[in-house]
Design an enzyme around this catalytic site. Structure first.
Site, mmCIF file in Angstrom:
data_model
loop_
_atom_site.group_PDB
_atom_site.id
_atom_site.type_symbol
_atom_site.label_atom_id
_atom_site.label_comp_id
_atom_site.label_asym_id
_atom_site.label_seq_id
_atom_site.Cartn_x
_atom_site.Cartn_y
_atom_site.Cartn_z
ATOM 1 N N ARG A 22 42.559 31.399 40.295
ATOM 2 C CA ARG A 22 41.267 31.959 40.702
ATOM 3 C C ARG A 22 40.372 32.211 39.496
ATOM 4 N NH1 ARG A 22 38.722 36.592 41.448
ATOM 5 N NH2 ARG A 22 40.407 37.767 40.473
ATOM 6 N N CYS A 160 43.454 44.527 46.723
ATOM 7 C CA CYS A 160 44.567 44.661 45.760
ATOM 8 C C CYS A 160 45.432 45.856 46.123
ATOM 9 C CB CYS A 160 44.002 44.759 44.355
ATOM 10 S SG CYS A 160 43.312 43.176 43.855
ATOM 11 N N ASP A 183 45.499 44.471 37.520
ATOM 12 C CA ASP A 183 44.942 44.218 36.184
ATOM 13 C C ASP A 183 45.172 45.524 35.414
ATOM 14 O OD1 ASP A 183 43.142 44.144 34.038
ATOM 15 O OD2 ASP A 183 41.551 43.166 35.190
ATOM 16 N N HIS A 221 49.807 42.684 35.569
ATOM 17 C CA HIS A 221 49.496 41.692 34.529
ATOM 18 C C HIS A 221 48.464 42.182 33.517
ATOM 19 C CE1 HIS A 221 47.130 40.832 38.244
ATOM 20 N NE2 HIS A 221 46.122 40.890 37.384
ATOM 21 N N TYR A 223 45.579 40.106 31.270
ATOM 22 C CA TYR A 223 44.969 38.789 31.040
ATOM 23 C C TYR A 223 45.031 38.459 29.549
ATOM 24 C CZ TYR A 223 43.049 38.785 35.806
ATOM 25 O OH TYR A 223 42.910 38.783 37.181
HETATM 26 N N1 MHF Z 1 39.883 40.919 37.161
HETATM 27 C C1 MHF Z 1 39.676 41.996 37.919
HETATM 28 N N2 MHF Z 1 40.199 43.177 37.529
HETATM 29 C C2 MHF Z 1 39.982 44.307 38.269
HETATM 30 O O1 MHF Z 1 40.501 45.369 37.865
HETATM 31 C C3 MHF Z 1 39.210 44.199 39.464
HETATM 32 C C4 MHF Z 1 38.676 42.952 39.835
HETATM 33 N N3 MHF Z 1 38.912 41.879 39.042
HETATM 34 N N4 MHF Z 1 37.863 42.814 40.924
HETATM 35 C C5 MHF Z 1 37.699 43.900 41.856
HETATM 36 C C6 MHF Z 1 37.872 45.227 41.284
HETATM 37 C C7 MHF Z 1 36.786 45.798 40.459
HETATM 38 N N5 MHF Z 1 37.532 46.685 39.555
HETATM 39 C C8 MHF Z 1 37.088 46.957 38.274
HETATM 40 C C9 MHF Z 1 36.191 46.110 37.693
HETATM 41 C C10 MHF Z 1 35.697 46.385 36.436
HETATM 42 C C11 MHF Z 1 36.113 47.536 35.771
HETATM 43 C C12 MHF Z 1 35.499 47.844 34.439
HETATM 44 O O2 MHF Z 1 34.801 47.039 33.884
HETATM 45 N N6 MHF Z 1 35.722 49.014 33.910
HETATM 46 C C13 MHF Z 1 35.171 49.448 32.648
HETATM 47 C C14 MHF Z 1 34.069 50.470 32.856
HETATM 48 C C15 MHF Z 1 33.130 50.161 33.941
HETATM 49 C C16 MHF Z 1 32.130 51.269 34.179
HETATM 50 O O3 MHF Z 1 31.674 51.887 33.190
HETATM 51 O O4 MHF Z 1 31.788 51.533 35.334
HETATM 52 C C17 MHF Z 1 36.271 50.107 31.851
HETATM 53 O O5 MHF Z 1 36.152 50.086 30.614
HETATM 54 O O6 MHF Z 1 37.205 50.675 32.447
HETATM 55 C C18 MHF Z 1 37.026 48.386 36.375
HETATM 56 C C19 MHF Z 1 37.511 48.097 37.628
HETATM 57 C C20 MHF Z 1 38.928 46.626 39.826
HETATM 58 N N7 MHF Z 1 38.969 45.291 40.315
HETATM 59 O O1 LIG Z 2 41.670 47.807 42.742
HETATM 60 C C1 LIG Z 2 41.876 46.749 42.115
HETATM 61 C C2 LIG Z 2 41.232 45.567 42.439
HETATM 62 C C3 LIG Z 2 41.518 44.451 41.723
HETATM 63 N N1 LIG Z 2 42.412 44.473 40.719
HETATM 64 C C4 LIG Z 2 42.649 43.227 39.954
HETATM 65 C C5 LIG Z 2 43.976 42.560 40.056
HETATM 66 C C6 LIG Z 2 43.646 41.126 39.707
HETATM 67 O O2 LIG Z 2 43.572 40.990 38.284
HETATM 68 C C7 LIG Z 2 42.261 40.934 40.281
HETATM 69 C C8 LIG Z 2 42.298 40.315 41.661
HETATM 70 O O3 LIG Z 2 42.666 38.996 41.532
HETATM 71 P P1 LIG Z 2 43.591 38.220 42.578
HETATM 72 O O4 LIG Z 2 43.562 36.811 42.056
HETATM 73 O O5 LIG Z 2 42.948 38.322 43.920
HETATM 74 O O6 LIG Z 2 44.963 38.824 42.528
HETATM 75 O O7 LIG Z 2 41.729 42.239 40.374
HETATM 76 C C9 LIG Z 2 43.044 45.646 40.368
HETATM 77 O O8 LIG Z 2 43.843 45.714 39.424
HETATM 78 N N2 LIG Z 2 42.764 46.747 41.099
#
Ligand code: MHF
Ligand SMILES: O=c1ccn([C@H]2C[C@H](O)[C@@H](COP(=O)(O)O)O2)c(=O)[nH]1
Length: 283
Positions: A22, A160, A183, A221, A223
């Site tokens: 993905r 997730c 993640d 995991h 990345y």
């Molecule tokens: N690759 C991936 N990892 C994720 O953790 C994830 C997804 N995709 N897609 C859906 C949701 C969205 N979530 C996320 C996405 C981004 C952050 C992030 O960038 N966090 C930053 C701060 C963001 C902010 O200031 O609001 C950090 O440093 O924690 C955290 C959770 C968890 N999920």
């Molecule tokens: O609440 C959340 C939402 C998303 N994630 C992470 C886990 C994966 O890295 C991606 C989703 O990718 P998939 O390919 O659909 O597994 O987002 C998370 O940790 N926590």
């Protein structure tokens, strides 16, 4: 913090490299992690080895509880983390079920609050669980599940943290949360907070003492583009003691969360943290 650090170390020492189709990025991966959060003793599992935007994580959980399906609704609450999944992933942009800019589709709270039934009506899973708990009922199926295999193609992402089960034991409320994919550098920092506040909030509005959260993760995991920051920066830092969370006692019912609650109703006490680390986000 110890369990988070142990999990990160385990992934680094024992993980296998797995190509993720993905995101087109490799992940260092292990299968199975069990975490616990002590809500009863208010041990708020907020990561201290880097600065976490906990308000954003809390707002995201409020959005799921409200059944949101648009990144704009999350943004308006103070959570920006759904922007990329709504508007940047190619396969979602060309998905016929996507209803324009910011739409996330039938994800998380949409399933939790309006699961489509065979007769065309909708089931509000969360309301059922809250009513049962208030009535002292634990049917051993106080389950809220966001994972609807029949509608996977109607959402931008497969949920997730997909299932939350509440249990009553000795007048205390417990939560078991299941996560299929994690993640660890980014998502887990948010998910730990979210599990904790879900139990604390539901206990508050159903008049139970909260017990523990059991958080069960399948695929955990890191990345490839996050690995050096985790191994050479975050894991080199010593954790501080955990903070405490105070929730506004005026929150008394589900409608309060639906109508007026925001991240300002959650006060974090004694949060000591190391400097910011900006991990890459893989869309
Ligand atoms: N690759 C991936 N990892 C994720 O953790 C994830 C997804 N995709 N897609 C859906 C949701 C969205 N979530 C996320 C996405 C981004 C952050 C992030 O960038 N966090 C930053 C701060 C963001 C902010 O200031 O609001 C950090 O440093 O924690 C955290 C959770 C968890 N999920
Ligand atoms: O609440 C959340 C939402 C998303 N994630 C992470 C886990 C994966 O890295 C991606 C989703 O990718 P998939 O390919 O659909 O597994 O987002 C998370 O940790 N926590």
């Amino acid at each position: 913090m110890k369990q988070y650090i142990d999990l990160c170390r385990k992934i680094i020492h024992e993980g296998c490299w797995i190509k993720n189709n993905r995101t087109k990025t490799r992940c260092l991966t292990i299968i199975n992690a069990d975490l616990e959060y002590d809500v009863e003793n208010n041990q708020f599992p907020l990561i201290t080895t880097r600065k976490i935007s906990y308000k954003s994580a809390i707002s995201e959980m409020i959005g799921h509880i409200r059944g949101y399906r648009s990144a704009k609704q999350f943004r308006d609450l103070g959570c920006n983390v759904w922007e990329a999944n709504a508007n940047q992933n190619k396969s979602w942009l060309s998905n016929p079920y996507r209803k324009g800019r910011d739409d996330l589709g039938r994800i998380y709270g949409v399933q939790g609050r309006s699961w489509k039934k065979h007769d065309g009506s909708h089931l509000d899973q969360l309301r059922k669980v809250i009513q049962h708990l208030k009535d002292g009922i634990d049917d051993r199926a106080e389950i809220i599940t966001f994972y609807n295999p029949g509608e996977i193609e109607m959402g931008c992402l497969i949920p997730c943290m997909h299932t939350h089960t509440f249990s009553i034991l000795d007048k205390k409320l417990y939560l078991t949360s299941y996560q299929r994919s994690c993640d660890v550098p980014l998502g887990l920092s948010f998910n730990q907070i979210q599990c904790f506040i879900l139990l604390a909030l539901v206990a508050q509005i159903t008049n139970y003492k909260p017990g523990k959260v059991y958080h069960k993760i399948v695929n955990a995991h890191i990345y490839e583009n996050q690995l050096s920051l985790m191994r050479d920066v975050q894991l080199k830092r010593s954790p501080y003691p955990l903070s405490k969370l105070i929730i506004n006692p005026k929150i008394k019912k589900l409608e309060d969360i639906e109508n007026w609650v925001s991240s300002d109703d959650f006060k974090v006490i004694n949060y000591r943290f190391h400097g910011k680390i900006s991990y890459p986000f893989n869309v």
